[in-house]
Design an enzyme around this catalytic site. Structure first.
Site, mmCIF file in Angstrom:
data_model
loop_
_atom_site.group_PDB
_atom_site.id
_atom_site.type_symbol
_atom_site.label_atom_id
_atom_site.label_comp_id
_atom_site.label_asym_id
_atom_site.label_seq_id
_atom_site.Cartn_x
_atom_site.Cartn_y
_atom_site.Cartn_z
ATOM 1 N N HIS A 54 16.812 7.611 -24.923
ATOM 2 C CA HIS A 54 17.079 8.847 -25.675
ATOM 3 C C HIS A 54 17.766 9.901 -24.793
ATOM 4 O O HIS A 54 17.519 11.102 -24.925
ATOM 5 C CB HIS A 54 15.788 9.426 -26.275
ATOM 6 C CG HIS A 54 15.100 8.496 -27.227
ATOM 7 N ND1 HIS A 54 15.470 8.385 -28.549
ATOM 8 C CD2 HIS A 54 14.081 7.627 -27.041
ATOM 9 C CE1 HIS A 54 14.693 7.483 -29.139
ATOM 10 N NE2 HIS A 54 13.857 7.009 -28.240
ATOM 11 N N ASN A 127 11.909 7.572 -34.981
ATOM 12 C CA ASN A 127 13.298 7.118 -35.045
ATOM 13 C C ASN A 127 13.804 7.234 -36.479
ATOM 14 O O ASN A 127 13.079 7.667 -37.375
ATOM 15 C CB ASN A 127 13.409 5.662 -34.578
ATOM 16 C CG ASN A 127 13.231 5.502 -33.080
ATOM 17 O OD1 ASN A 127 13.659 6.343 -32.297
ATOM 18 N ND2 ASN A 127 12.587 4.415 -32.675
ATOM 19 N N TYR A 337 4.867 8.844 -22.571
ATOM 20 C CA TYR A 337 5.759 9.971 -22.853
ATOM 21 C C TYR A 337 5.419 11.216 -22.038
ATOM 22 O O TYR A 337 6.300 11.780 -21.387
ATOM 23 C CB TYR A 337 5.784 10.255 -24.355
ATOM 24 C CG TYR A 337 6.830 9.428 -25.059
ATOM 25 C CD1 TYR A 337 6.774 8.036 -25.021
ATOM 26 C CD2 TYR A 337 7.882 10.012 -25.743
ATOM 27 C CE1 TYR A 337 7.738 7.263 -25.642
ATOM 28 C CE2 TYR A 337 8.853 9.243 -26.372
ATOM 29 C CZ TYR A 337 8.778 7.868 -26.317
ATOM 30 O OH TYR A 337 9.737 7.114 -26.914
#
Length: 475
Positions: A54, A127, A337
């Site tokens: 990303h 997504n 993350y």
């Protein structure tokens, strides 16, 4: 004193910004030219580490307006009170490409929403697809490596991609979406978004519900043809970023319907597929979409780096009333993350304005990179000086689990083909033809044994699926 006077980062006025300080007109530069040293040193540090995935993205601020009260399902305040508005930031992205890659590459698109709720940050990090290539986070690094550049040659090699997929049929559902027309969305405004994972809601009675989040574009769906996408990659590689920014500047504010699929906790035990498998969708007949609000983007960032590049999302940002699930990929992302954000931006990345909660923050973390002044109390708990304490009222209901700790084979007995085949049959004949041609073209330089193995997988989804690809690669 001029209001436009140039200064150093320390606020010192700069007397000369065109010529370096030298020993004579032709002499060497002096290290005492602190303005030059500061400029060069900061320039060397203008780039933070690129996201591993990303990396290329665009984003904007907006609002979420609740149109259906969900207090029967969740104690989350963001989901209570019809008409309630919550500010948000949404970042779109491509997944596999680097920072300078083209917006129009065939790739899933990231769809990450940061809600600034009165109870803290709530991130839905998804997504433009409802499923993913993997169901176990242990395989995520391997999958991404197969899509990235060859570590020997430095360029992308489709052999590596198809070699991996030949051994990973769990990816077939996502692959079918990727190579369909929706693999090339026309910018970011004309595509849906999905939380993809299964999350949970719980109410004041301690009841838990499993949920999936859907964001349905009110602009409709528009996709690019492969030829147009390739043309834009060469002439306007920032096409989607530009389109989003300019639409908002024109006050053509893009909107999405926010919808949920809701499954009572008990029903997960007997549902026809594992409801926590990220490669699977829930039938809309079994669990129809429930519209709960509208999301609108209506304000562009003032500085791309400050907001878009530094925006840090994590599915671990969950407010009371919204929780995780046994989804294995989600469990892995709950760690990966925020860990990636600490690496990229520092341990205090949530103090960066775009990541900062709007409500009061009170904890015992201190110091470190980007640290701001503390809260005026010592940094330990329990304590005797009246520092912040825990709040049992936001405790999540217990989750019943059973079984021995082991490395269970999630592929064993799992049907990786039916949902991909069903999706293939939903496509119009002309789209099937385009999709199989695209897949075949990526296989032209791939060894035949790898091609044959992949065609076996496609044929198990639907015989026509494999047959079309086989014919187009000359098998």
């Amino acid at each position: 004193m001029s209001a436009n006077r140039l200064t150093t980062a320390g606020g010192h006025p700069v007397s000369e910004n065109q010529h370096s300080l030298t020993a004579g007109p032709n002499g060497p530069i002096l290290i005492q030219d602190t303005h030059l040293i500061e400029k060069l040193a900061h320039f060397n540090r203008e780039r933070i580490p690129e996201r591993v995935v990303h990396a290329k993205g665009a984003g904007a601020f907006g609002t979420f307006r609740l149109t259906k009260d969900m207090s029967d399902f969740s104690i989350a305040r963001v989901l209570q009170g019809v008409g309630k508005e919550t500010p948000l930031f949404l970042r779109f992205s491509t997944v596999a490409g680097e920072k300078g890659s083209a917006d129009t590459d065939r790739d899933p698109r990231g769809f990450a929403v940061k809600f600034y709720t009165e109870e803290g940050i709530w991130d839905v990090v998804g997504n433009n697809t409802p499923v993913f290539f993997e169901r176990d986070p242990l395989k995520f690094p391997d999958f991404i490596h197969s899509q990235k550049r060859d570590p020997v040659t430095g360029y992308k090699n489709p052999v590596r991609m198809w070699d991996y997929w030949a051994k990973s049929p769990e990816a077939l559902h996502q692959m079918t979406i990727l190579f369909s027309d929706r693999g090339l969305p026309d910018g970011y405004r004309f595509m849906h978004g999905f939380g993809s994972h299964t999350f949970s809601l719980w109410n004041r009675s301690g009841e838990r519900f499993w949920v999936k989040f859907h964001f349905k574009s009110l602009q409709g769906i528009k996709n690019l043809t492969p030829d147009k996408a390739a043309e834009l990659a060469g002439t306007d590689p920032d096409y989607a970023t530009r389109d989003l920014f300019e639409a908002i500047e024109r006050k053509e504010f893009p909107q999405w319907r926010v919808c949920l699929q809701i499954m009572p906790e008990k029903e997960a035990e007997t549902y026809s597929v594992n409801p926590f498998d990220l490669t699977k969708t829930w039938s809309h007949k079994d669990y129809p979409l429930v519209e709960i609000g509208v999301m609108e983007l209506n304000r562009n960032p003032k500085n791309y780096f400050f907001d878009v590049e530094q925006a840090a999302f994590s599915p671990s940002n969950l407010v009371p009333g919204i929780g995780a699930s046994p989804d294995k990929m989600l469990q892995g992302r709950l760690f990966a993350y925020p860990d990636a954000q600490r690496y990229r931006l520092g341990g205090n990345y949530q103090q960066i304005p775009v990541n900062r909660p709007l409500n009061r923050v009170a904890h015992y973390q201190n110091d470190g990179h980007r640290s701001e002044p503390g809260f005026g109390y010592d940094n330990y708990e329990p304590n005797g000086f009246g520092g912040p304490v825990q709040d049992p009222s936001v405790t999540e209901p217990p989750l019943r689990i059973s079984g021995d700790a082991d490395r269970y084979n999630s592929h064993k007995g799992n049907d990786d083909y039916s949902q991909a085949g069903a999706l293939y049959r939903m496509l119009a004949e002309e789209e099937r033809d385009r999709m199989t041609s695209i897949i075949a073209n990526t296989m032209l330089q791939v060894p035949k044994d790898i091609v044959k193995k992949n065609i076996e997988h496609f044929s198990k989804c639907d015989p026509d699926y494999g047959k079309k690809i086989a014919e187009k690669v000359g098998l």
